[in-house]
Design a protein around this motif. Structure first.
Motif, PDB file in Angstrom:
ATOM      1  N   SER A   1       0.912  -1.514   0.176  1.00 19.88           N
ATOM      2  CA  SER A   1       0.200  -0.236   0.395  1.00 19.88           C
ATOM      3  C   SER A   1       1.214   1.356  -0.110  1.00 19.88           C
ATOM      4  O   SER A   1       0.645   2.091   0.050  1.00 19.88           O
ATOM      5  CB  SER A   1      -0.480   0.130   1.782  1.00 19.88           C
ATOM      6  OG  SER A   1      -0.158  -0.194   2.304  1.00 19.88           O
TER       7      SER A   1
ATOM      8  N   SER B   1      -1.380   4.546  -0.571  1.00 18.10           N
ATOM      9  CA  SER B   1      -2.722   4.934  -1.941  1.00 18.10           C
ATOM     10  C   SER B   1      -3.683   5.395  -0.783  1.00 18.10           C
ATOM     11  O   SER B   1      -3.843   5.625   0.434  1.00 18.10           O
ATOM     12  CB  SER B   1      -2.799   3.108  -1.549  1.00 18.10           C
ATOM     13  OG  SER B   1      -1.547   2.575  -2.403  1.00 18.10           O
TER      14      SER B   1
ATOM     15  N   ASN C   1      -7.696   6.600  -1.378  1.00 20.49           N
ATOM     16  CA  ASN C   1      -9.096   6.655  -2.288  1.00 20.49           C
ATOM     17  C   ASN C   1      -9.754   7.617  -1.366  1.00 20.49           C
ATOM     18  O   ASN C   1     -10.497   7.306   0.104  1.00 20.49           O
ATOM     19  CB  ASN C   1      -9.779   5.229  -2.002  1.00 20.49           C
ATOM     20  CG  ASN C   1      -9.041   4.685  -3.322  1.00 20.49           C
ATOM     21  OD1 ASN C   1      -9.028   4.718  -4.314  1.00 20.49           O
ATOM     22  ND2 ASN C   1      -8.314   3.355  -2.246  1.00 20.49           N
TER      23      ASN C   1
ATOM     24  N   LYS D   1      -2.423   3.932  -6.645  1.00 15.90           N
ATOM     25  CA  LYS D   1      -2.748   2.631  -5.920  1.00 15.90           C
ATOM     26  C   LYS D   1      -1.332   2.216  -5.805  1.00 15.90           C
ATOM     27  O   LYS D   1      -0.461   3.048  -7.346  1.00 15.90           O
ATOM     28  CB  LYS D   1      -3.112   1.418  -6.743  1.00 15.90           C
ATOM     29  CG  LYS D   1      -3.212   1.545  -8.301  1.00 15.90           C
ATOM     30  CD  LYS D   1      -4.275   0.630  -8.343  1.00 15.90           C
ATOM     31  CE  LYS D   1      -4.081   0.362 -10.414  1.00 15.90           C
ATOM     32  NZ  LYS D   1      -4.859  -1.076 -10.454  1.00 15.90           N
TER      33      LYS D   1
END
Length: 333
Positions: A130, A190, A192, A327
Motif C-alpha cells: 500500500s 495509497s 481513495n 495505488k
C-alpha cells in the motif's frame, strides 16, 4: 524503531520459518517494547510482540505477502542490545504453535566495527504494497563469525544461520545483520477519497505564483527524508486541458544511505488528472568500500527493487474539490 536484527536460516529452514527479525520500539505510536517478525516459507509474516506494544496490522502489507497472524506474547528472555562489539541478544518466546523459539547472539570480536548505511531491500518481498517501504539503515553491519556465539533454536532444533559469501572488511560474516539507527519511511501511501493536503511537519519549497512543488522535507527520529522534483511538480488545478508534463525526482536521506531516482508524469484530461511516479532509476548507493560495491553489483536486488514499484493515481474535480484514487503496483523491468 530503535534497533533491528535480521537472522536468516534459509539454507537450514524450520518447518515454518526461514528467518526471524527482532525489532525494538520506543515511541508514542507503537509503544515501548520488543517485537519479532517471523518470516514464513509462504512469504507471509507472523508478528509476535509484547503487550506494551500496539502495532497496526494494516502496516504489514509492505512485508512479503502480508500478515499471517499477530499475537501478544510474554518473552521469557528479551535482551537485545547493540554495543561496540556488535549484537548482544538473548530472546526466547513461544510461537502460535506453542513452540519455543530461541535467538542467542553474543559478539566479542576485538576488531572495531566498520558500520555503514544503506537502503534495505525490504520492499523486494512485498507483493501487494500500500506504500513504497523505504527502510534507511544507519550504523548497519553484519555479525562476524569469529569470536561470536550464535544459535537459533525452534522447538528444540538448532538452525544454522546463513553466511555472507564474501568477506567484508577482511572478515568473514554471517548474513545476520543489524542496525542501531533505522529510519523507516512509508513513501506516498495509497489513498481513495477526498484529497487532503496534510503537510503537518513537512517543509515545502515552492516555485513561483503557481505554487509548483520543488522540494518536500520530512523529519523524524533525528533524520530527514527529501523529495526533490525537476522541473517542479505543477499545481494541478492550474493545468490547462490537454496539458502533459514529465520530469524527474530524487528521494534522499543521509548521504550514507544513497538516493533513489525516478520519473513522474502528469496529464490533464477533461476533469481528471492522471499521475504516475516510477522510481525507474532504482537505488544509487554512496559507498566507497570495494567489497560493498561488489556486493551491490552481484546482488542486483539492492539497486533494482525500487524499479519494480509504480504509483498511479486519478484525480477528479468534484464540487470544487478533488478526489483521489491511487495505488501501488509491482512491475517487471
Amino acid at each position: 524503531m530503535k534497533r533491528l536484527l535480521l537472522v536468516n536460516f534459509e539454507k537450514d529452514t524450520d518447518s515454518k520459518y526461514i528467518g526471524l527479525e527482532p525489532q525494538y520500539f520506543d515511541d508514542k505510536i507503537n509503544g515501548k517494547g520488543l517485537l519479532v517478525i517471523a518470516w514464513r516459507k509462504d512469504m507471509k509474516v507472523d508478528v509476535y510482540h509484547e503487550a506494551s506494544l500496539h502495532p497496526n496490522p494494516d502496516k504489514f502489507d509492505i512485508a512479503g505477502k502480508g500478515l499471517g497472524l499477530m499475537q501478544k506474547v510474554i518473552f521469557e528472555q528479551k535482551d537485545f542490545e547493540i554495543n561496540e562489539y556488535g549484537v548482544q541478544a538473548n530472546i526466547i518466546f513461544r510461537d502460535s504453535e506453542n513452540r519455543k523459539v530461541e535467538i542467542l547472539i553474543k559478539e566479542s570480536h576485538p576488531k572495531m566495527r566498520e558500520p555503514f548505511g544503506l537502503l534495505a531491500p525490504m520492499g523486494d518481498a512485498a507483493t501487494n504494497p500500500s506504500a513504497m517501504p523505504l527502510v534507511l539503515l544507519h550504523d548497519f553491519y553484519f555479525v562476524r563469525r569469529n569470536n561470536t556465539v550464535i544459535h537459533v533454536k525452534i522447538d528444540g532444533k538448532s538452525h544454522q544461520p546463513d553466511k555472507l559469501p564474501i568477506p567484508l572488511d577482511n572478515t568473514w560474516m554471517y548474513f545476520t545483520r543489524y542496525s542501531s539507527d533505522p529510519f523507516i519511511v512509508t513513501f506516498n501511501p495509497s489513498q481513495n477519497g477526498a484529497l487532503v493536503n496534510d503537510l503537518q511537519g513537512v517543509i515545502l519549497e515552492i516555485n513561483g505564483f503557481g505554487a509548483e512543488m520543488k522540494k518536500l522535507v520530512k523529519s523524524g527520529a533525528g533524520h530527514e527524508i527529501r523529495l526533490v522534483f525537476s522541473p517542479a511538480f505543477p499545481q494541478i488545478n492550474l493545468l490547462k486541458e490537454g496539458t502533459e508534463l514529465k520530469g524527474e525526482f530524487v528521494i534522499s536521506g543521509h548521504e550514507s544511505t544513497g538516493k533513489i531516482k525516478g520519473i513522474y508524469h502528469v496529464k490533464r484530461e477533461m476533469k481528471q488528472v492522471q499521475l504516475k511516479i516510477w522510481p525507474l532509476g532504482g537505488w544509487i548507493p554512496n559507498e566507497s568500500k570495494f567489497s560493498l560495491r561488489f556486493l551491490y553489483m552481484v546482488a542486483k536486488v539492492f539497486k533494482n527493487w525500487p524499479k519494480t514499484y509504480e504509483w498511479q493515481a486519478t484525480l477528479k474535480e468534484v464540487e470544487g474539490g478533488w478526489e483521489i484514487h491511487s495505488k501501488w503496483e509491482r512491475k517487471n523491468y
